[in-house]
Design a protein around this motif. Structure first.
Motif, mmCIF file in Angstrom:
data_model
loop_
_atom_site.group_PDB
_atom_site.id
_atom_site.type_symbol
_atom_site.label_atom_id
_atom_site.label_comp_id
_atom_site.label_asym_id
_atom_site.label_seq_id
_atom_site.Cartn_x
_atom_site.Cartn_y
_atom_site.Cartn_z
ATOM 1 N N PRO A 53 25.806 45.078 48.394
ATOM 2 C CA PRO A 53 26.501 45.639 47.230
ATOM 3 C C PRO A 53 27.863 44.995 46.986
ATOM 4 O O PRO A 53 28.326 44.965 45.854
ATOM 5 C CB PRO A 53 26.665 47.107 47.602
ATOM 6 N N THR A 54 28.522 44.478 48.023
ATOM 7 C CA THR A 54 29.775 43.748 47.826
ATOM 8 C C THR A 54 29.909 42.754 48.974
ATOM 9 O O THR A 54 29.382 42.975 50.070
ATOM 10 C CB THR A 54 31.026 44.663 47.890
ATOM 11 N N SER A 55 30.627 41.675 48.719
ATOM 12 C CA SER A 55 30.787 40.681 49.793
ATOM 13 C C SER A 55 31.714 41.210 50.885
ATOM 14 O O SER A 55 31.588 40.828 52.043
ATOM 15 C CB SER A 55 31.312 39.366 49.228
ATOM 16 N N LEU A 56 32.640 42.118 50.537
ATOM 17 C CA LEU A 56 33.512 42.662 51.587
ATOM 18 C C LEU A 56 32.692 43.492 52.581
ATOM 19 O O LEU A 56 32.951 43.471 53.784
ATOM 20 C CB LEU A 56 34.628 43.519 50.991
ATOM 21 N N TYR A 57 31.694 44.194 52.059
ATOM 22 C CA TYR A 57 30.802 44.989 52.919
ATOM 23 C C TYR A 57 30.180 44.092 54.004
ATOM 24 O O TYR A 57 30.002 44.500 55.140
ATOM 25 C CB TYR A 57 29.733 45.614 52.024
ATOM 26 N N LEU A 58 29.893 42.833 53.634
ATOM 27 C CA LEU A 58 29.228 41.917 54.571
ATOM 28 C C LEU A 58 30.198 41.017 55.335
ATOM 29 O O LEU A 58 29.785 40.293 56.230
ATOM 30 C CB LEU A 58 28.217 41.060 53.809
ATOM 31 N N ARG A 59 31.494 41.048 54.965
ATOM 32 C CA ARG A 59 32.458 40.157 55.639
ATOM 33 C C ARG A 59 32.479 40.375 57.152
ATOM 34 O O ARG A 59 32.511 39.404 57.926
ATOM 35 C CB ARG A 59 33.864 40.387 55.067
ATOM 36 N N ASN A 60 32.460 41.636 57.580
ATOM 37 C CA ASN A 60 32.532 41.888 59.022
ATOM 38 C C ASN A 60 31.270 41.416 59.736
ATOM 39 O O ASN A 60 31.329 40.995 60.896
ATOM 40 C CB ASN A 60 32.775 43.371 59.291
ATOM 41 N N LEU A 61 30.135 41.478 59.022
ATOM 42 C CA LEU A 61 28.892 40.960 59.613
ATOM 43 C C LEU A 61 29.027 39.446 59.820
ATOM 44 O O LEU A 61 28.627 38.908 60.861
ATOM 45 C CB LEU A 61 27.711 41.275 58.683
ATOM 46 N N MET A 62 29.609 38.762 58.832
ATOM 47 C CA MET A 62 29.812 37.315 58.970
ATOM 48 C C MET A 62 30.784 37.013 60.109
ATOM 49 O O MET A 62 30.606 36.048 60.853
ATOM 50 C CB MET A 62 30.327 36.732 57.657
ATOM 51 N N ALA B 177 35.855 46.275 41.668
ATOM 52 C CA ALA B 177 35.618 46.980 40.415
ATOM 53 C C ALA B 177 36.869 47.695 39.938
ATOM 54 O O ALA B 177 36.820 48.519 39.033
ATOM 55 C CB ALA B 177 34.480 47.985 40.595
ATOM 56 N N GLY B 178 38.007 47.377 40.575
ATOM 57 C CA GLY B 178 39.249 48.052 40.221
ATOM 58 C C GLY B 178 39.764 47.682 38.839
ATOM 59 O O GLY B 178 40.599 48.384 38.270
ATOM 60 N N LEU B 179 39.262 46.582 38.309
ATOM 61 C CA LEU B 179 39.623 46.195 36.942
ATOM 62 C C LEU B 179 38.747 47.006 35.994
ATOM 63 O O LEU B 179 37.769 46.517 35.433
ATOM 64 C CB LEU B 179 39.395 44.693 36.733
ATOM 65 N N ILE B 180 39.108 48.273 35.825
ATOM 66 C CA ILE B 180 38.316 49.165 34.962
ATOM 67 C C ILE B 180 38.387 48.630 33.534
ATOM 68 O O ILE B 180 39.489 48.402 33.018
ATOM 69 C CB ILE B 180 38.892 50.601 35.001
ATOM 70 N N GLY C 128 39.357 50.939 45.127
ATOM 71 C CA GLY C 128 38.622 49.687 45.306
ATOM 72 C C GLY C 128 39.543 48.490 45.267
ATOM 73 O O GLY C 128 40.768 48.609 45.409
ATOM 74 N N ARG C 129 38.930 47.331 45.069
ATOM 75 C CA ARG C 129 39.693 46.080 45.001
ATOM 76 C C ARG C 129 39.545 45.490 43.599
ATOM 77 O O ARG C 129 38.835 46.025 42.752
ATOM 78 C CB ARG C 129 39.159 45.083 46.028
ATOM 79 N N MET C 130 40.205 44.360 43.403
ATOM 80 C CA MET C 130 40.096 43.628 42.149
ATOM 81 C C MET C 130 39.929 42.163 42.504
ATOM 82 O O MET C 130 40.530 41.688 43.475
ATOM 83 C CB MET C 130 41.379 43.837 41.335
ATOM 84 N N SER C 131 39.136 41.464 41.748
ATOM 85 C CA SER C 131 39.016 40.032 41.973
ATOM 86 C C SER C 131 40.388 39.389 41.885
ATOM 87 O O SER C 131 41.219 39.763 41.049
ATOM 88 C CB SER C 131 38.108 39.415 40.912
ATOM 89 N N GLY C 132 40.618 38.404 42.733
ATOM 90 C CA GLY C 132 41.869 37.654 42.665
ATOM 91 C C GLY C 132 42.011 36.870 41.388
ATOM 92 O O GLY C 132 43.077 36.345 41.086
ATOM 93 N N THR C 133 40.937 36.779 40.624
ATOM 94 C CA THR C 133 40.995 36.033 39.367
ATOM 95 C C THR C 133 41.315 36.941 38.183
ATOM 96 O O THR C 133 41.340 36.500 37.056
ATOM 97 C CB THR C 133 39.650 35.337 39.102
ATOM 98 N N ALA C 134 41.533 38.241 38.456
ATOM 99 C CA ALA C 134 41.711 39.198 37.376
ATOM 100 C C ALA C 134 43.192 39.512 37.147
ATOM 101 O O ALA C 134 44.054 39.132 37.927
ATOM 102 C CB ALA C 134 40.949 40.482 37.693
ATOM 103 N N TYR C 135 43.476 40.226 36.064
ATOM 104 C CA TYR C 135 44.857 40.544 35.730
ATOM 105 C C TYR C 135 44.897 41.877 34.986
ATOM 106 O O TYR C 135 43.887 42.345 34.466
ATOM 107 C CB TYR C 135 45.473 39.433 34.868
ATOM 108 N N GLY C 136 46.082 42.487 34.940
ATOM 109 C CA GLY C 136 46.241 43.771 34.275
ATOM 110 C C GLY C 136 47.123 44.664 35.132
ATOM 111 O O GLY C 136 47.500 44.296 36.255
ATOM 112 N N THR C 137 47.470 45.851 34.610
ATOM 113 C CA THR C 137 48.321 46.784 35.357
ATOM 114 C C THR C 137 47.417 47.651 36.225
ATOM 115 O O THR C 137 47.066 48.781 35.868
ATOM 116 C CB THR C 137 49.166 47.615 34.378
#
Ligand code: FES
Length: 571
Positions: free
Chosen positions: A97-106, A452-455, A475-484
């Motif tokens: 469901p998210t790459s962070l979910y699998l980061r620890n497995l990696m 998905a934090g960039l609602i 949640g988090r936001m992609s590092g490529t995103a912007y906004g308040t």
């Protein structure tokens, strides 16, 4: 505090399989590997492992085959034996469901395969967002000398006359499509141009941020953060990475111990490049592997001193190839000398100071500014706290609307992604431009902390020209995103954090100046709401069996890097 990852290894004979007869185990190992055509002379050499994360599902690592060949060349030039082996590969768009979910497995895969197999040093080849953090976490815990080799950023492109690149422009153009400013045919056509080559995203997103931070920590060879994935520079960097790893394997260079000084350089770099909020989560996880916790007050104090110097998207204008042409990370270090630790030893056997000394005169560069002419004088990122985020939250003011940095608004609450998808664009939704959109239930336990934090701006407001609102989530936001966007609110709602107590219409106050995030509701009302246990109604990640169960039981909150409890080193 410093922790040395160096652990003695003895080439092919290290860590033999346990048959109860070590000599036989070694005899068997030699016999099998000779089946691949290797000789006793080859096998007498120090061994450099090379981690291959190439995958057809991971175009950010699409240059892995060429990089591996170059690393091998560098290893052999130094008289060591290169041995390539695979681990998990994670791409942002192909890791549900998210790459962070699998980061620890990696990270577990990386750690265990380094420990299980005989190697004196290792080159970890990664790039896409979660891969470098996972590899550094795993290699640190494995305790072998290692060199990080980023795959490098992709090129930028043009669409309808304007420069574009993944994936800030992906989000901007999609927002235009949602607001009716682009047609279906136009957005389909743009889709063909946004990713013009293999490599990581072409902006200062999480991948490039992590690459810059590990270079500033001395874990790469010079220039490794920024050379484009499809450039000759990138191939030369790969060769040098093999060379460096072979010298570590032979004991000619000692693996630098990681500690507070590297943490300082990583944070100063993060701030100066206007880097991704995700990097704070990953850095907390990396440092947690050596028993160091990030200090919010110290971080904000540093943020007050370090200007944002790099003018790249998502906050600025340029793309990663511009950054490389302007000198890359070492040029940033050069502009920031008195704020960084320059005498750090690196895996290449030099120091940042020596790299600075070798810096040739640079051409005038718009994308890397001087301290006298910064993009933003200070505070590129801000760690927030308050009654809505007792353990912290993060905002990237440099990517936010200035008029929203001090804001009080009415909460409009969504309980998880499905609820948001169902109601966000409903014309009947009671929402105004100065409201605060709240998305909860997307923290580490609730949903694996997706980006998905960039609602999205509700359609009815987007079509009126509203482009930004204050938005909060766990949640988090992609590092490529912007906004308040306020992110990483901790404890998360699914863990009964105060975010679960917010109700539609409550007033929420954000003050970036005061580094605070507060719910303006009296304590008696909040105490009554606590009895409702609303967090139990929020979605939870499946936890019946397997990795999901392990994740649900062990994942920590954002301030501890969302690492698993049992993987961290106790301070
Ligand atoms: Fe791989 Fe952006 S999707 S770095």
């Amino acid at each position: 505090m410093a922790a040395s990852p160096v652990q003695a290894s003895t080439g092919l004979s290290a860590g033999t399989v346990n048959y109860g007869d070590r000599e036989f185990a070694l005899f068997l190992r030699r016999a099998f590997i000779k089946g691949a055509g290797l000789s006793d002379e080859d096998l007498a050499k120090p061994i450099v492992g090379i981690i291959d994360t190439g995958s057809d599902f991971n175009p950010c690592h699409g240059n892995a085959p060429q990089l591996i060949e170059a690393v091998k060349r560098g290893v052999m030039m130094q008289g060591a034996l290169p041995v390539v082996f695979p681990t998990i590969s994670l791409h942002e768009s192909f890791a549900a469901p998210t790459s962070l979910y699998l980061r620890n497995l990696m990270s577990i895969d990386t750690e265990e395969m380094i420990k299980a197999q005989p190697m004196d040093a290792v080159v970890v080849i990664g790039g896409c967002d979660k891969t470098i953090p996972a590899q550094v976490m795993g290699a640190l815990s494995a305790g072998r000398p290692f060199v990080v080799l980023p795959t490098g950023p992709m090129l930028s492109s043009r669409w309808q006359g304007e420069r574009v690149g993944a994936c800030t422009d992906c989000r901007r153009l999609w927002a235009d499509f949602r607001a009716g400013r682009l047609t279906q045919a136009q957005i389909d056509d743009a889709n063909n141009h946004l990713v013009p080559s293999v490599g990581t995203c072409s902006v200062m997103g999480t991948a490039s941020t992590m690459a810059c931070m590990v270079e500033a920590m001395g874990l790469t060879v010079p220039g490794a953060a920024s050379a484009p994935a499809v450039s000759a520079d990138r191939i030369r960097i790969a060769e040098r990475s093999g060379y460096a790893a072979a010298r570590l394997a032979k004991g000619e260079v000692v693996m630098p111990p990681l500690g507070e000084k590297q943490l300082h350089n990583a944070l100063a770099t993060l701030l100066a490049i206007g880097g991704s909020t995700n990097a704070l989560v990953h850095l907390a996880a990396i440092m947690g592997r050596i028993g160091i916790r990030l200090d919010p007050q110290a971080f904000n104090a540093l943020a007050d001193q370090v200007p944002v110097l790099v003018d790249l998207k998502p906050g600025g204008e340029g793309y990663m190839p511009d950054f490389h042409e302007a000198g890359g990370l070492i040029r940033v270090v050069s502009e920031l000398q008195e704020k960084m630790v320059l005498d750090l030893p690196t895996v290449f056997g030099d120091t940042l100071q020596q790299r600075l000394n070798g810096l040739s005169a640079m051409v005038a560069a718009e994308v890397i500014r001087s301290q006298a002419n910064p993009i933003y004088p200070s505070g590129g990122l801000r760690w927030l706290s308050g009654n809505l985020a007792p353990s912290g939250a993060v905002i990237k003011p440099v990517a936010a609307s200035k008029n929203l940095l001090e804001h009080t608004g009415r909460a409009v609450v969504f309980d998880g992604l499905e609820d948001m998808a169902r109601r966000l664009d409903d014309p009947a939704l009671d929402v105004n431009a100065d409201d605060v959109l709240v998305l909860r239930g997307i923290g580490p336990k609730g949903a694996g902390m997706p980006e998905a934090g960039l609602i999205p701006i509700p359609k009815k407001l987007a079509s009126q020209g509203v482009r930004d609102m204050v938005r909060l989530s766990d949640g988090r936001m992609s590092g490529t995103a912007y906004g308040t966007i306020v992110l990483h609110i901790s404890p998360e709602a699914a863990a009964a954090g105060p975010l679960s107590l917010v109700r539609n219409g409550d007033k929420i106050r954000l003050s970036v100046r005061e580094a605070s995030l507060n719910l303006l509701v009296d304590s008696e009302t909040l105490a009554a709401r606590e009895k409702e246990s609303w967090h139990e109604h929020l979605p939870q990640l499946a936890q019946e069996r397997g990795y999901g169960r392990l994740h649900a039981q062990e994942v920590l909150q954002a301030e501890d890097g969302c690492d698993f409890r049992f993987l961290r080193k106790t301070p």
